[in-house]
Structures are given as structure tokens and as C-alpha cells.
Design an enzyme around this catalytic site. Sequence first.
Site, PDB file in Angstrom:
ATOM      1  N   ASP A  21     -10.910   5.439  -3.475  1.00 25.58           N
ATOM      2  CA  ASP A  21      -9.732   5.987  -2.782  1.00 25.58           C
ATOM      3  C   ASP A  21      -9.808   7.510  -2.826  1.00 25.58           C
ATOM      4  O   ASP A  21     -10.553   8.080  -3.638  1.00 25.58           O
ATOM      5  CB  ASP A  21      -8.434   5.507  -3.447  1.00 25.58           C
ATOM      6  N   SER A  22      -9.005   8.152  -2.002  1.00 24.88           N
ATOM      7  CA  SER A  22      -8.942   9.615  -2.028  1.00 24.88           C
ATOM      8  C   SER A  22      -8.370  10.109  -3.361  1.00 24.88           C
ATOM      9  O   SER A  22      -8.634  11.229  -3.770  1.00 24.88           O
ATOM     10  CB  SER A  22      -8.053  10.103  -0.886  1.00 24.88           C
ATOM     11  N   TYR A  53      -6.227  12.485   2.234  1.00 25.80           N
ATOM     12  CA  TYR A  53      -7.064  12.268   3.416  1.00 25.80           C
ATOM     13  C   TYR A  53      -6.199  12.118   4.673  1.00 25.80           C
ATOM     14  O   TYR A  53      -6.669  12.341   5.780  1.00 25.80           O
ATOM     15  CB  TYR A  53      -7.863  10.954   3.267  1.00 25.80           C
ATOM     16  N   GLY A  54      -4.962  11.665   4.451  1.00 23.03           N
ATOM     17  CA  GLY A  54      -4.109  11.216   5.562  1.00 23.03           C
ATOM     18  C   GLY A  54      -3.882  12.213   6.669  1.00 23.03           C
ATOM     19  O   GLY A  54      -3.617  11.824   7.805  1.00 23.03           O
ATOM     20  N   CYS A  84      -8.290   2.303   0.446  1.00 31.30           N
ATOM     21  CA  CYS A  84      -7.640   3.416   1.134  1.00 31.30           C
ATOM     22  C   CYS A  84      -7.547   3.041   2.611  1.00 31.30           C
ATOM     23  O   CYS A  84      -8.577   2.818   3.258  1.00 31.30           O
ATOM     24  CB  CYS A  84      -8.488   4.672   0.950  1.00 31.30           C
ATOM     25  N   ASN A  85      -6.331   2.941   3.115  1.00 31.93           N
ATOM     26  CA  ASN A  85      -6.152   2.569   4.525  1.00 31.93           C
ATOM     27  C   ASN A  85      -6.693   3.658   5.449  1.00 31.93           C
ATOM     28  O   ASN A  85      -7.259   3.365   6.496  1.00 31.93           O
ATOM     29  CB  ASN A  85      -4.669   2.356   4.826  1.00 31.93           C
ATOM     30  N   CYS A 196      -0.236   2.255   2.750  1.00 28.62           N
ATOM     31  CA  CYS A 196      -1.089   3.236   2.070  1.00 28.62           C
ATOM     32  C   CYS A 196      -1.134   2.778   0.614  1.00 28.62           C
ATOM     33  O   CYS A 196      -0.102   2.365   0.055  1.00 28.62           O
ATOM     34  CB  CYS A 196      -0.458   4.619   2.193  1.00 28.62           C
ATOM     35  N   THR A 197      -2.309   2.834   0.005  1.00 30.36           N
ATOM     36  CA  THR A 197      -2.437   2.259  -1.338  1.00 30.36           C
ATOM     37  C   THR A 197      -1.706   3.084  -2.407  1.00 30.36           C
ATOM     38  O   THR A 197      -1.533   2.617  -3.523  1.00 30.36           O
ATOM     39  CB  THR A 197      -3.914   2.090  -1.720  1.00 30.36           C
ATOM     40  N   HIS A 198      -1.274   4.273  -2.057  1.00 30.20           N
ATOM     41  CA  HIS A 198      -0.450   5.039  -3.004  1.00 30.20           C
ATOM     42  C   HIS A 198       0.976   4.466  -3.082  1.00 30.20           C
ATOM     43  O   HIS A 198       1.660   4.653  -4.090  1.00 30.20           O
ATOM     44  CB  HIS A 198      -0.340   6.509  -2.568  1.00 30.20           C
TER      45      HIS A 198
HETATM   46  N1  DGL Z   1      -4.313   5.899  -0.461  1.00 29.61           N
HETATM   47  C1  DGL Z   1      -4.835   6.242   0.782  1.00 29.61           C
HETATM   48  C2  DGL Z   1      -4.438   5.347   1.908  1.00 29.61           C
HETATM   49  O1  DGL Z   1      -4.262   4.164   1.676  1.00 29.61           O
HETATM   50  C3  DGL Z   1      -5.030   7.698   1.075  1.00 29.61           C
HETATM   51  C4  DGL Z   1      -3.859   8.545   1.245  1.00 29.61           C
HETATM   52  C5  DGL Z   1      -4.260   9.995   1.470  1.00 29.61           C
HETATM   53  O2  DGL Z   1      -5.192  10.466   0.834  1.00 29.61           O
HETATM   54  O3  DGL Z   1      -3.616  10.624   2.318  1.00 29.61           O
HETATM   55  O4  DGL Z   1      -4.319   5.742   3.041  1.00 29.61           O
END
Ligand code: DGL
Length: 279
Positions: A21-22, A53-54, A84-85, A196-198
Site C-alpha cells: 500500500d502507499s 497516492y490518491g 490499495c484501491n 480505500c484501504t485506509h
Molecule cells: N490506501 C490506498 C487506497 O486504497 C491509498 C490511499 C492514498 O495513498 O491516497 O486507495
Amino acid sequence: MINQNVDALPNLAHAPIGVFDSGVGGLSVLRHLVQLMPNERYIYYADTKNVPYGNKSADEILFLTLQAVDWLCKKGCKLVVIACNSASAHALTALRERCSVPIVGLVPAVKPACQITQTGQIAVLATQATLQGKLLAQVIDEVATPMGISVYKHFEPMLVPWVEQGMPITHQVADLLIEQTSQWRQMGVDVIVLGCTHYPFFRQFLQAWIDDNAVPMTLIDSGVAIARRVQSLLAVFQIASPDDAPHGEPLQFYASQLTDDVQMTAKRLADMSVSFLVD
Ligand code: DGL
């Protein structure tokens, strides 16, 4: 369905599963993996130098993700989960063409959301990169649209940094989240997809508000489904760990930038013992 040309994978049963993941968000997926397959070994890689990353371009996300997954493959992983989506949205196809081990990616859980909505209105909370990606558009076109279900997409760029900071509850982001949820409630939305996995890390906070206000809303994410998918791929490729018992080793957590804050948040969110490493 296995949409990847992976040859037989001999002697990999003892190899670890890579999770990328990021940042710390992918730990929400890792927890489901460990729960379902405690006998497997895992290597987690967080690109904390480049998180979030988003709001990056598709090309940038692709470049960073290929780099990270190549690194996990060099570490000898037998399967890699793109937890990470945003990264999945822009790199999954390229990764599957490039890698010789199975790659599992994420797409927001629109399909199960469509199956449980009573009002025919669902909301997807995700990063801008995920909302603009083809994977989500495809699942909406193939599942939601034919069922006549309205999908409201929303992104809030401060959510990921808030989770990375450890989610202080008295924070403007917490207020924004509640405000957005109340708006969806007024619009008739009854399922919110945490895309989003966060986000599963603030699920409890949001659920408490939903319960306190007796709001008929369900929160949904992809964690359990991904863990089941990984389990079935390990069986198909005959690379599941032959060990019956949990191995009891700490999680190997690598980060591109390993600060004290990253370690503190990761330790709290991982819910298991963690060994922090820098490559
Ligand atoms: N957790 C990630 C996702 O599912 C990345 C979120 C990010 O880095 O912006 O998209």
C-alpha cells in the site's frame, strides 16, 4: 476466474505473501489475511515516502506501484496483494502482464453494496485516483447501472493523511466525515462503500455515529472478500503454506520512509507484533 497467465509455481509454499500500500492503510487488508491464514508469512511494504497516492496522476501511480511490486517479487513473494484501491486502479493490468506470481488487486465493494441496498442509492468514498480509474467505472457499468442503482462518488483528500496521523477524533476531518454522511442520509443513501484501504480504520468511529443517530446505513469494505480470494488462489496454484499452526513470527514491515510516526501508527493499526525494517 484467474485472469493472469501464471505458470506452475513450484516450491513456493513456504514463501511469504507480499502486501503493498502507499502507507498504513493496507494493514486493514492484512488483518483479514492473517485472520483467515495465520499460518502464512507476510511482508508488508508501505511507500510512505510517496503517500498519498490518491491525488497523483495515473502515470505516477503506475510507476510507483510497479517499482514497489518488483521489490516485493525480488524478496521472493509467492503472491502479491495490492492492498490499495488507487494503485490497483492504475497498475493492476500492467502488473498482471509483467509478474510471474499471482497479483490480487482491490476495487471498491460496489457489487456487494448493490446486493444489500434497499433504497437503490449507494455512496462510494474513495480517493480521486480510484474514482477516476477504469476498474470502478467497469463495476458500476456492469453491476449498478443494470440494477438501476444510483452511485454517488465522493473523495476527501484529507482522509488518508488523517489516518496516517493516527486519526485524532477532535479534528476537522472527523467533522467533515460526519457532515458528508448526514448529507448522504438525507439523499436516501443506505450503503457506504469504504473504497480505500485506509478507511476501515475509521469504520468504528463512523459506525458509532450511525448507531447513536439510529441511521439505517451499512458500511462495507473489501477486506474479507480479498482474504478469501487470496486463500482460493493459493489453493489453485498449490502454494498454500503446509504448516498447520500459526508461525508466530512478527510481521515484516518495510517502508520507503520509516519515521517514528509511521512505526507508532503501524504498530497500533496492525494489531500484531511488527518488525520494522528498511531495505
Ligand atoms: N490506501 C490506498 C487506497 O486504497 C491509498 C490511499 C492514498 O495513498 O491516497 O486507495
